[in-house]
Write a protein that holds these residues in place. Structure first.
Motif, PDB file in Angstrom:
ATOM      1  N   GLY A   1      -0.740   0.348  -8.162  1.00  0.00           N
ATOM      2  CA  GLY A   1      -1.318   1.955  -8.526  1.00  0.00           C
ATOM      3  C   GLY A   1      -2.980   2.298  -8.183  1.00  0.00           C
ATOM      4  N   ASP A   2      -3.141   1.071  -7.322  1.00  0.00           N
ATOM      5  CA  ASP A   2      -5.088   1.133  -7.570  1.00  0.00           C
ATOM      6  C   ASP A   2      -4.742   2.556  -5.862  1.00  0.00           C
ATOM      7  N   ILE A   3      -3.308   2.443  -5.234  1.00  0.00           N
ATOM      8  CA  ILE A   3      -3.458   3.424  -3.827  1.00  0.00           C
ATOM      9  C   ILE A   3      -3.363   4.484  -3.785  1.00  0.00           C
ATOM     10  N   ASP A   4      -4.690   5.060  -3.205  1.00  0.00           N
ATOM     11  CA  ASP A   4      -4.650   7.005  -3.736  1.00  0.00           C
ATOM     12  C   ASP A   4      -4.054   7.267  -1.947  1.00  0.00           C
ATOM     13  N   HIS A   5      -3.634   6.795  -1.195  1.00  0.00           N
ATOM     14  CA  HIS A   5      -3.466   7.714  -0.075  1.00  0.00           C
ATOM     15  C   HIS A   5      -2.787   6.299   0.621  1.00  0.00           C
ATOM     16  N   LEU A   6      -1.306   6.614   1.359  1.00  0.00           N
ATOM     17  CA  LEU A   6      -0.368   6.038   2.103  1.00  0.00           C
ATOM     18  C   LEU A   6      -0.509   6.956   3.399  1.00  0.00           C
ATOM     19  N   ILE A   7      -0.341   6.210   4.159  1.00  0.00           N
ATOM     20  CA  ILE A   7      -0.522   6.872   5.563  1.00  0.00           C
ATOM     21  C   ILE A   7       0.753   6.414   6.704  1.00  0.00           C
ATOM     22  N   PRO A   8       1.900   6.988   5.979  1.00  0.00           N
ATOM     23  CA  PRO A   8       2.478   6.021   6.621  1.00  0.00           C
ATOM     24  C   PRO A   8       3.236   6.146   8.659  1.00  0.00           C
ATOM     25  N   HIS A   9       3.192   5.540   9.429  1.00  0.00           N
ATOM     26  CA  HIS A   9       3.927   6.086  10.832  1.00  0.00           C
ATOM     27  C   HIS A   9       4.891   6.988  11.383  1.00  0.00           C
ATOM     28  N   GLN A  10       4.285   8.908  11.162  1.00  0.00           N
ATOM     29  CA  GLN A  10       5.123   9.929  10.614  1.00  0.00           C
ATOM     30  C   GLN A  10       6.789   9.748  12.174  1.00  0.00           C
ATOM     31  N   ALA A  11       7.680   8.959  11.996  1.00  0.00           N
ATOM     32  CA  ALA A  11       8.771   8.867  12.809  1.00  0.00           C
ATOM     33  C   ALA A  11      10.002  10.098  11.924  1.00  0.00           C
ATOM     34  N   ASN A  12      10.628   9.561  10.898  1.00  0.00           N
ATOM     35  CA  ASN A  12      11.220  10.042  10.144  1.00  0.00           C
ATOM     36  C   ASN A  12      10.996   9.894   8.253  1.00  0.00           C
ATOM     37  N   ILE A  13      11.296  10.968   7.827  1.00  0.00           N
ATOM     38  CA  ILE A  13      10.402  11.562   6.367  1.00  0.00           C
ATOM     39  C   ILE A  13      11.685  10.033   5.894  1.00  0.00           C
ATOM     40  N   ARG A  14      12.981  10.149   6.209  1.00  0.00           N
ATOM     41  CA  ARG A  14      13.523   9.279   5.599  1.00  0.00           C
ATOM     42  C   ARG A  14      13.049   7.679   4.886  1.00  0.00           C
ATOM     43  N   ILE A  15      12.458   7.182   6.277  1.00  0.00           N
ATOM     44  CA  ILE A  15      11.614   5.990   6.007  1.00  0.00           C
ATOM     45  C   ILE A  15      10.582   6.180   5.528  1.00  0.00           C
ATOM     46  N   MET A  16       9.262   7.276   5.668  1.00  0.00           N
ATOM     47  CA  MET A  16       8.343   7.513   4.582  1.00  0.00           C
ATOM     48  C   MET A  16       8.640   7.109   3.427  1.00  0.00           C
ATOM     49  N   GLU A  17       9.821   7.999   2.902  1.00  0.00           N
ATOM     50  CA  GLU A  17      10.148   7.643   1.190  1.00  0.00           C
ATOM     51  C   GLU A  17      10.675   6.403   1.370  1.00  0.00           C
ATOM     52  N   ALA A  18      10.924   5.869   2.322  1.00  0.00           N
ATOM     53  CA  ALA A  18      11.710   4.420   1.663  1.00  0.00           C
ATOM     54  C   ALA A  18      10.077   3.443   1.205  1.00  0.00           C
ATOM     55  N   SER A  19       9.912   3.665   2.022  1.00  0.00           N
ATOM     56  CA  SER A  19       7.935   3.072   1.822  1.00  0.00           C
ATOM     57  C   SER A  19       7.237   3.326   0.719  1.00  0.00           C
ATOM     58  N   ARG A  20       6.871   4.961   1.097  1.00  0.00           N
ATOM     59  CA  ARG A  20       6.454   5.602  -0.951  1.00  0.00           C
ATOM     60  C   ARG A  20       7.158   4.947  -2.165  1.00  0.00           C
ATOM     61  N   GLN A  21       8.776   4.922  -1.834  1.00  0.00           N
ATOM     62  CA  GLN A  21       9.294   4.595  -2.854  1.00  0.00           C
ATOM     63  C   GLN A  21       9.224   3.264  -3.358  1.00  0.00           C
ATOM     64  N   ARG A  22       9.080   2.228  -2.109  1.00  0.00           N
ATOM     65  CA  ARG A  22       8.577   0.800  -2.387  1.00  0.00           C
ATOM     66  C   ARG A  22       7.266   0.588  -2.915  1.00  0.00           C
TER      67      ARG A  22
END
Ligand code: UT7
Length: 311
Positions: free
Chosen positions: A228-249
């Motif tokens: 809950g402390d995270i203000d911004h998640l900046i994942p490697h931008q390879a594929n939105i489905r991979i990025m979404e999985a990290s966000r949901q995790r």
């Protein structure tokens, strides 16, 4: 004294290659690319613009933002898999262009996780009081190694550069935690050979979903924070489905993840610094915000960083 980000900058070539353009080059469709990857368009550098040119433009922007002069740079680290030449390094080429005569310079190779490796290398030199101002660049001209006849990879990649100037910051700010890792047994899942980039898409996808989520959770815990402390998640931008999985995790709402993949595609080592620069320039990142960067790539490699923003 911590080690943090003093300034950020990016560069993207002007030429836009849309999914519709690709429909005319290989057997693909805008619909397939958008739904499977989230990419709508990518930027392609012209023949006169090589990797070091893009690295230079992004660096100038980052140094301006940091208020750091070329002669004040102690070290230049460039993460790239598409250097102008096997040697000399892109870092040496931009040292000359910048006039950064007091800097040591080298490239490092960790594919799409390269910028994470660069930032954490910089952190060690800063925290040990060895160097003060370090330029870290993620840059790729992937268009020059892309096999434009292979639809499995041609639709994914683009060109661009992102840069950060790192230096000493107030205690409690800067890099709070990190994780770096590699698994050479997966070397052949994603590599370059003639005539282009070879990728076992499904395997890399599974690895990425697992590793990005795990690394992000680990660095947040190591920093003594909670999701809950995270203000911004900046994942490697390879594929939105991979990025979404990290966000949901990480159980984050959509607006806490920075997303640029739709505009630039996968630009390997430069996606994270480009996304960071874009979010910062848009005014989304403020002092004391918690920013989590997380990447994965060929090697296999991965890396994640928790930053408390500001100097
Ligand atoms: O920076 C790190 C680099 N790598 C990555 O992050 C990539 C990780 N992997 C991925 O992002 C995905 O695996 C891809 C986007 C590469 C592929 O998506 P997918 O959902 O895993 O598709 P798939 O490989 O399972 O292929 C599904 C179908 C296949 O056809 P069949 O066998 O089902 O008839 C492919 O031949 O889609 C076909 N296909 C395409 N169709 C239209 C593969 N590429 C394309 C294409 N256009 N460009």
């Amino acid at each position: 004294m911590g080690a943090g980000v003093l300034g950020v900058g990016k560069f993207s070539p002007e030429k836009v290659l849309t999914n519709f353009d690709l429909e005319k080059m290989v057997d693909t469709s805008d619909e397939w690319i958008r739904t499977r990857t989230g990419i709508e368009e990518r930027r392609i550098a012209d023949d006169d613009t090589d990797t070091s040119d893009m690295a230079y433009y992004a660096s100038v922007n980052a140094m301006k933002d940091a208020g750091v002069q070329a002669e004040d740079l102690d070290l230049i680290l460039v993460a790239t898999v598409t250097p102008d030449y096997p040697f000399p390094s892109v870092a040496c080429l931009i040292q000359e262009k910048l006039g950064a005569w007091n800097a040591a310079a080298m490239d490092l190779s960790a594919a799409c996780a390269g910028c994470m490796y660069g930032m954490i290398t910089a952190k060690q030199f800063i925290e040990s009081d060895t160097y003060k101002n370090i330029l870290v660049v993620g840059v790729e001209k992937l268009s020059k190694i892309t096999n434009w006849e292979d639809r499995n990879t041609a639709v994914l990649f683009g060109d661009g550069a992102g840069a950060v100037v790192m230096g000493p910051v107030t205690d409690g700010r800067g890099v709070l935690s990190f994780e770096l890792g590699s698994d050479g047994s997966g070397a052949k899942e994603l590599f370059q050979d003639e005539p282009g980039i070879y990728m076992n898409g499904r395997e890399v996808f599974k690895f990425a979903v697992r590793q990005m989520g795990e690394s992000a959770v680990n660095v947040v815990e190591k920093a003594g924070l909670t999701k809950g402390d995270i203000d911004h998640l900046i994942p490697h931008q390879a594929n939105i489905r991979i990025m979404e999985a990290s966000r949901q995790r990480l159980e984050l709402p959509e607006d806490r993840m920075v997303k640029t993949v739709q505009k630039y595609g996968n630009t390997s080592s430069s996606t994270i610094p480009i996304a960071l620069a874009e979010a910062y320039e848009d005014g989304r990142i403020n002092d004391d915000d918690i920013v989590v960067l997380v990447g994965f790539g060929g090697g296999l490699t991965w890396g994640a960083v928790t930053l408390k923003w500001g100097q």
